[in-house]
Each structure stands twice: as structure tokens, then as C-alpha cells.
Design a protein around this motif. Structure first.
Motif, PDB file in Angstrom:
ATOM      1  N   ARG A  26     -32.830  -2.049  29.622  1.00 36.39           N
ATOM      2  CA  ARG A  26     -33.469  -2.648  28.457  1.00 36.39           C
ATOM      3  C   ARG A  26     -32.434  -3.464  27.695  1.00 36.39           C
ATOM      4  O   ARG A  26     -31.253  -3.472  28.042  1.00 36.39           O
ATOM      5  N   SER A  27     -32.887  -4.109  26.649  1.00 42.05           N
ATOM      6  CA  SER A  27     -32.028  -5.012  25.906  1.00 42.05           C
ATOM      7  C   SER A  27     -30.743  -4.341  25.428  1.00 42.05           C
ATOM      8  O   SER A  27     -30.774  -3.261  24.848  1.00 42.05           O
ATOM      9  N   ILE A  28     -29.621  -4.994  25.701  1.00 40.89           N
ATOM     10  CA  ILE A  28     -28.339  -4.455  25.257  1.00 40.89           C
ATOM     11  C   ILE A  28     -28.029  -4.840  23.817  1.00 40.89           C
ATOM     12  O   ILE A  28     -27.054  -4.368  23.249  1.00 40.89           O
ATOM     13  N   VAL A  29     -28.866  -5.689  23.248  1.00 40.57           N
ATOM     14  CA  VAL A  29     -28.657  -6.061  21.844  1.00 40.57           C
ATOM     15  C   VAL A  29     -28.776  -4.820  20.959  1.00 40.57           C
ATOM     16  O   VAL A  29     -28.113  -4.705  19.929  1.00 40.57           O
ATOM     17  N   SER A  30     -29.607  -3.870  21.392  1.00 38.81           N
ATOM     18  CA  SER A  30     -29.821  -2.649  20.606  1.00 38.81           C
ATOM     19  C   SER A  30     -28.696  -1.626  20.779  1.00 38.81           C
ATOM     20  O   SER A  30     -28.655  -0.637  20.055  1.00 38.81           O
ATOM     21  N   MET A  31     -27.787  -1.868  21.722  1.00 43.10           N
ATOM     22  CA  MET A  31     -26.690  -0.920  21.945  1.00 43.10           C
ATOM     23  C   MET A  31     -25.572  -1.163  20.938  1.00 43.10           C
ATOM     24  O   MET A  31     -25.183  -2.308  20.709  1.00 43.10           O
ATOM     25  N   ASN A  32     -25.050  -0.097  20.358  1.00 42.29           N
ATOM     26  CA  ASN A  32     -23.963  -0.259  19.406  1.00 42.29           C
ATOM     27  C   ASN A  32     -22.648  -0.581  20.103  1.00 42.29           C
ATOM     28  O   ASN A  32     -21.846  -1.363  19.613  1.00 42.29           O
ATOM     29  N   THR A  33     -22.424   0.066  21.224  1.00 42.55           N
ATOM     30  CA  THR A  33     -21.265  -0.279  22.044  1.00 42.55           C
ATOM     31  C   THR A  33     -21.674  -0.230  23.508  1.00 42.55           C
ATOM     32  O   THR A  33     -22.535   0.550  23.909  1.00 42.55           O
ATOM     33  N   MET A  34     -21.022  -1.080  24.293  1.00 42.02           N
ATOM     34  CA  MET A  34     -21.119  -0.992  25.741  1.00 42.02           C
ATOM     35  C   MET A  34     -19.716  -1.140  26.283  1.00 42.02           C
ATOM     36  O   MET A  34     -18.908  -1.893  25.741  1.00 42.02           O
TER      37      MET A  34
END
Length: 119
Positions: A26-34
Motif C-alpha cells: 500500500r501507499s508508502i506515503v502513510s509510513m513514518n519511516t521506511m
């Protein structure tokens, strides 16, 4: 739930380069860190590189100047460009994503991809 799928590992000679990819479900924009972690046989898992939602990147000391992390939000993918590889970089590389919310923290891991640096 987020599924992370790594690719791009393999065997490379010392001094060579590899690019790892991690595609999220799913969208990584919603991830705080990757980011990327690695674990060599007999050693603990360690941070390689991570990028926070604002775009700031952190690197492990041993890879600074050689590795670069980047992200493509349109493709839900994070990359790890690895240059000047050394035998000590041999490990299983894991993609990681962290989601922080007021109600809790979620951490996700990929299945790992093997990187072997050897002549």
C-alpha cells in the motif's frame, strides 16, 4: 497490514554495486519511516539506512558514503543503492516500515534478500 517484498539481492564481487528494491502493498506515503536492515550470520540485525516521511535519511556508520536510500512514492517502492561493496556487507537485507499513530506503533518486515560479496 502491510506486505513488503524485497528484490535485487545476489552475488557480486568486491567493489561492485547492487540495487535493492522494496515494494509495499500500500501507499508508502502513510509510513513514518521506511528502511533497510541487515543481518549477517552470528550477528545481530543492524540498521543500514532509513528514510523518514520528511525525506531525511539516516545511515549506519559502516555504509556512509557508499549506500544511498531513496523512495518512489508513485511506485510504493524504496530503494537501496549499494556501491563499493565489501565482503563485510554480506548479509540478509530486510526491508522495514514503521507506522506511528496516536493509538500505537506498527512495524513491518519483508522476508529478506541475500546479498553476498565475494570474489
Amino acid at each position: 497490514q502491510v506486505h513488503l517484498v524485497e528484490s535485487g539481492g545476489g552475488l557480486v564481487q568486491p567493489g561492485g554495486s547492487l540495487r535493492l528494491s522494496c515494494e509495499a502493498s500500500r501507499s508508502i506515503v502513510s509510513m513514518n519511516t521506511m528502511g533497510w536492515y541487515r543481518q549477517a550470520p552470528g550477528k545481530e540485525r543492524e540498521l543500514v539506512a532509513r528514510i523518514i516521511s520528511g525525506g531525511i535519511a539516516n545511515y549506519g556508520e559502516s555504509v556512509k558514503g557508499r549506500f544511498a536510500i531513496s523512495r518512489d512514492n508513485a511506485k510504493n517502492t524504496v530503494y537501496l543503492q549499494m556501491n563499493s561493496l565489501e565482503p563485510e556487507d554480506t548479509a540478509v537485507y530486510y526491508c522495514n516500515a514503521v507506522v506511528l499513530r496516536p493509538i500505537g506503533t506498527w512495524t513491518y518486515w519483508g522476508q529478506g534478500t541475500q546479498v553476498t560479496v565475494s570474489s
